[in-house]
Design an enzyme around this catalytic site. Structure first.
Site, mmCIF file in Angstrom:
data_model
loop_
_atom_site.group_PDB
_atom_site.id
_atom_site.type_symbol
_atom_site.label_atom_id
_atom_site.label_comp_id
_atom_site.label_asym_id
_atom_site.label_seq_id
_atom_site.Cartn_x
_atom_site.Cartn_y
_atom_site.Cartn_z
ATOM 1 N N ARG A 104 9.354 2.733 -8.215
ATOM 2 C CA ARG A 104 10.313 2.205 -7.293
ATOM 3 C C ARG A 104 10.842 0.845 -7.495
ATOM 4 O O ARG A 104 9.796 -0.019 -7.132
ATOM 5 C CB ARG A 104 9.880 2.616 -5.999
ATOM 6 C CG ARG A 104 11.156 2.318 -4.895
ATOM 7 C CD ARG A 104 10.869 2.513 -3.487
ATOM 8 N NE ARG A 104 10.460 3.812 -3.370
ATOM 9 C CZ ARG A 104 10.796 4.593 -1.988
ATOM 10 N NH1 ARG A 104 11.419 3.888 -1.038
ATOM 11 N NH2 ARG A 104 10.539 5.665 -1.817
ATOM 12 N N THR A 108 15.886 -2.628 -5.470
ATOM 13 C CA THR A 108 16.988 -1.801 -5.060
ATOM 14 C C THR A 108 16.342 -0.542 -4.221
ATOM 15 O O THR A 108 17.153 0.438 -3.893
ATOM 16 C CB THR A 108 17.609 -1.318 -6.525
ATOM 17 O OG1 THR A 108 16.328 -0.549 -7.183
ATOM 18 C CG2 THR A 108 18.321 -2.299 -7.321
ATOM 19 N N ASP A 200 -0.779 11.324 0.913
ATOM 20 C CA ASP A 200 -0.275 10.942 -0.164
ATOM 21 C C ASP A 200 -1.061 11.961 -1.185
ATOM 22 O O ASP A 200 -2.350 12.140 -1.250
ATOM 23 C CB ASP A 200 -0.869 9.657 -0.346
ATOM 24 C CG ASP A 200 -0.193 9.035 -1.755
ATOM 25 O OD1 ASP A 200 -0.601 9.642 -2.847
ATOM 26 O OD2 ASP A 200 0.614 8.077 -1.775
ATOM 27 N N ASP A 203 -3.061 10.618 -3.889
ATOM 28 C CA ASP A 203 -4.399 9.636 -3.561
ATOM 29 C C ASP A 203 -5.406 10.924 -3.285
ATOM 30 O O ASP A 203 -6.701 10.681 -3.449
ATOM 31 C CB ASP A 203 -4.297 8.985 -2.184
ATOM 32 C CG ASP A 203 -3.575 7.573 -2.631
ATOM 33 O OD1 ASP A 203 -3.865 7.313 -3.762
ATOM 34 O OD2 ASP A 203 -3.287 6.884 -1.630
HETATM 35 N N1 URA Z 1 4.467 11.486 -1.413
HETATM 36 C C1 URA Z 1 3.355 11.905 -1.059
HETATM 37 O O1 URA Z 1 2.475 12.002 -1.871
HETATM 38 N N2 URA Z 1 3.294 12.472 0.251
HETATM 39 C C2 URA Z 1 4.647 12.582 1.230
HETATM 40 O O2 URA Z 1 4.300 12.838 2.421
HETATM 41 C C3 URA Z 1 5.676 11.958 0.466
HETATM 42 C C4 URA Z 1 5.754 11.600 -0.719
#
Ligand code: URA
Length: 209
Positions: A104, A108, A200, A203
């Site tokens: 990202r 922007t 995530d 992770d």
């Molecule tokens: N990416 C993720 O891993 N979890 C989310 O909740 C949103 C984007």
């Protein structure tokens, strides 16, 4: 308009519950994502075209069916998409695997390609683009752009959990891409996480923080 398919198979829903669970550790999380990816691959390939052939059984010659049409390409969006690849390949072992990496842009806030490696015969394949989470839809939209730019024509998008915002963004940008999900959640929170989601995905798959 693209169609959104929610896979409500009991096995997928059961496993998804444990994937969501904050107490599920890395090893089990990985295994469950792998299993759900296999089950989703079974569903997503339901419309593959068949053609008739002949086969000689030990008893007699008979007509039977084999896959026809284009070969498949599977493309995980780095990095969390990688967690779904082995599960898909269990059912489609001959598929080729491309990779798309996006970051990202801090100014922007738009996704930018940093890595794209696809099979050489892009136009000859149908693609399944894979990411466990469809959150804002920014990465999915950009990844489809990357595929189309390189000649891909028929693309399906597959994820575990989607937010309504992501589904809408992907549908709007790419009305030809059907979306396959295990669950459509409530919303995004202020940090861009899907609620209730699973946290995530990268992770949790790789044991990082
Ligand atoms: N990416 C993720 O891993 N979890 C989310 O909740 C949103 C984007």
């Amino acid at each position: 308009m693209p169609k959104v398919f929610v896979f409500d198979h009991p096995l997928i829903q059961h496993k998804l519950t444990y994937i969501r669970d904050v107490n599920t550790g890395t090893k089990e999380f990985r295994e469950l994502v792998d299993e759900v990816a296999t089950l989703m691959a079974f569903e997503i390939t339901r419309d593959l075209p068949l053609e008739e052939t002949e086969v000689e059984t030990p008893v007699q010659l008979t007509k039977s069916k084999v896959l026809a049409g284009k070969k498949l390409g599977i493309v995980p969006i780095l990095r969390a998409g990688i967690g779904m690849i082995d599960g898909i390949l269990k059912l489609i072992p001959a598929a080729k695997v491309g990779h798309i990496g996006l970051y990202r842009d801090p100014e922007t806030l738009q996704p930018v390609e940093y890595y794209v490696k696809l099979p050489a015969d892009v136009a000859e394949r149908d693609f399944i683009l894979v990411d466990p989470m469809l959150a804002t839809g920014g990465s999915a939209v950009e990844a489809v752009n990357s595929l189309k730019k390189r000649g891909a024509i028929h693309i399906k998008f597959m994820c575990l959990i989607a937010a309504p915002e992501g589904v809408e963004a992907l549908q709007k940008a790419h009305p030809d891409v059907d979306i396959y999900i295990a669950a459509l959640d409530e919303k995004l929170n202020d940090h861009g996480y899907i609620v209730p989601g699973l946290g995530d995905a990268g992770d949790r798959l790789f044991g990082t923080k």
